[in-house]
Scaffold this active site. Structure first.
Site, mmCIF file in Angstrom:
data_model
loop_
_atom_site.group_PDB
_atom_site.id
_atom_site.type_symbol
_atom_site.label_atom_id
_atom_site.label_comp_id
_atom_site.label_asym_id
_atom_site.label_seq_id
_atom_site.Cartn_x
_atom_site.Cartn_y
_atom_site.Cartn_z
ATOM 1 N N GLU A 60 -2.575 -5.168 -1.688
ATOM 2 C CA GLU A 60 -1.294 -4.488 -1.838
ATOM 3 C C GLU A 60 -0.137 -5.461 -2.033
ATOM 4 O O GLU A 60 0.774 -5.211 -2.825
ATOM 5 C CB GLU A 60 -1.039 -3.580 -0.628
ATOM 6 C CG GLU A 60 -1.907 -2.326 -0.588
ATOM 7 C CD GLU A 60 -3.319 -2.585 -0.096
ATOM 8 O OE1 GLU A 60 -4.166 -1.691 -0.218
ATOM 9 O OE2 GLU A 60 -3.567 -3.706 0.420
ATOM 10 N N HIS A 129 -5.208 7.679 6.923
ATOM 11 C CA HIS A 129 -4.938 8.282 5.617
ATOM 12 C C HIS A 129 -4.004 9.487 5.737
ATOM 13 O O HIS A 129 -4.046 10.389 4.911
ATOM 14 C CB HIS A 129 -6.249 8.737 4.952
ATOM 15 C CG HIS A 129 -7.200 7.629 4.659
ATOM 16 N ND1 HIS A 129 -8.015 7.075 5.619
ATOM 17 C CD2 HIS A 129 -7.470 6.954 3.520
ATOM 18 C CE1 HIS A 129 -8.751 6.114 5.084
ATOM 19 N NE2 HIS A 129 -8.428 6.016 3.809
#
Length: 325
Positions: A60, A129
């Site tokens: 990321e 998530h």
């Protein structure tokens, strides 16, 4: 005019902007051949090629760092972080670099990039998530934070963000990716930032929400009207930064009662910022204390997801509280 899901509207928005401006590039994990984990970028690589739709390593910080470089040298990157929960390795790149370039360069180097990421619960994703971390980024000057709740706004807001000159965190409520449908104009159009929507007008209570919580607010408003005869006005903020403070205060001044709904943990959440603005600038109009309906100050639970997330029942109790005060 086509009827699309929110997910399809995002895909259509990306295609529309990439056709309009060849500086727009998409990058992220599995965004190319695979079309993304939710298929938001499906078909883009086939149309625009591997130079404009770039599959990246699972890194990321590298994704956002590369996007910053692209933006500074004239491109319009749209990096994707697969889940907001995994944005933290790129946190420093976002808040210390992307958000600061325009200011530190005296306006010479804007950093136009749109970081797309699905956020929030409601899909049984568990605690890695399902998080809603918008408050971290709303606290960072130089960043814009945008949260659509409908297909129409998803496409129009995305276009506005891509065409802008500032870095944007574009949060997509994955809970309603496929469950919400709406009419979406073909071709180009934009929706302005800093202008809330009022999907339901009312006179007695203002319900303030964003993202998937807008639909919870609408459900609760309908229930309040049917069961108690209470008229609720629903505000969909759409962009948290910039915030439509004038629109918020106009509604609050009219109703005198406010319920703020956000699925993030209660402490330090953006619902608290909304409450503070109202308390500071509209206290003379208030008929009852402001009530927040939020997630809890715990890690996001898997088996108790239904209890953690705000629902129409919890919002209904808050509505009754402010009306009966």
């Amino acid at each position: 005019m086509a009827t699309l899901t929110l997910l399809q509207a995002v895909n259509d928005g990306l295609k529309t902007e990439m056709r309009r401006d060849d500086r727009v590039v998409v990058l992220g994990e599995d965004v190319g051949k695979n079309g993304g984990v939710f298929r938001a970028t499906e078909g883009l690589q086939a149309e625009f090629g591997v130079d404009r739709v770039i599959d990246t390593p699972l890194a990321e910080s590298g994704i956002i760092g590369a996007a910053i470089g692209m933006a500074l040298y004239g491109l319009r990157p749209v990096p994707e972080i697969q889940f907001m929960d995994f944005i933290y390795p790129a946190f420093d790149q976002i808040v210390s670099e992307a958000a600061k370039f325009r200011y530190r360069s005296g306006g010479q180097f804007p950093c136009p990039m749109v970081i797309r990421t699905p956020y929030g619960g409601g899909i049984k994703g568990g605690h890695y998530h399902s998080q809603s971390a918008e408050a971290y980024f709303c606290h960072t000057p130089g960043l814009q934070v945008v949260v659509p709740s409908t297909p129409h706004d998803a496409k129009g807001l995305l276009a506005t963000c891509i065409r802008g000159e500032d870095p944007v965190l574009f949060l997509e409520p994955k809970r309603v990716y496929r469950s919400i449908k709406g009419e979406v104009p073909e071709g180009e159009y934009t929706v302005p930032l800093g202008k809330l929507a009022i999907p339901r007008e009312g006179t007695q209570v203002t319900l303030v929400a964003w993202g998937s919580m807008t639909h919870i607010a609408l459900e609760a408003a309908e229930q309040a009207q049917k069961e108690k005869g209470i008229s609720c006005e629903v505000l969909d903020l759409r962009s948290l930064v910039p915030l439509d403070k004038a629109g918020l205060l106009e509604s609050v001044t009219k109703t005198g009662r406010v319920v703020v709904i956000g699925e993030a943990p209660r402490t330090g959440g953006f619902a608290g910022e909304i409450s503070a603005i109202i308390a500071e600038e509209a206290i003379d109009s208030m008929e009852a204390p402001i009530v927040r309906v939020t997630g809890f100050d715990t890690p996001f639970p898997y088996t108790l997801e239904h209890a953690y997330m705000p629902n129409a029942g919890r919002v209904m109790k808050a509505i009754e509280t402010v009306v009966n005060f």
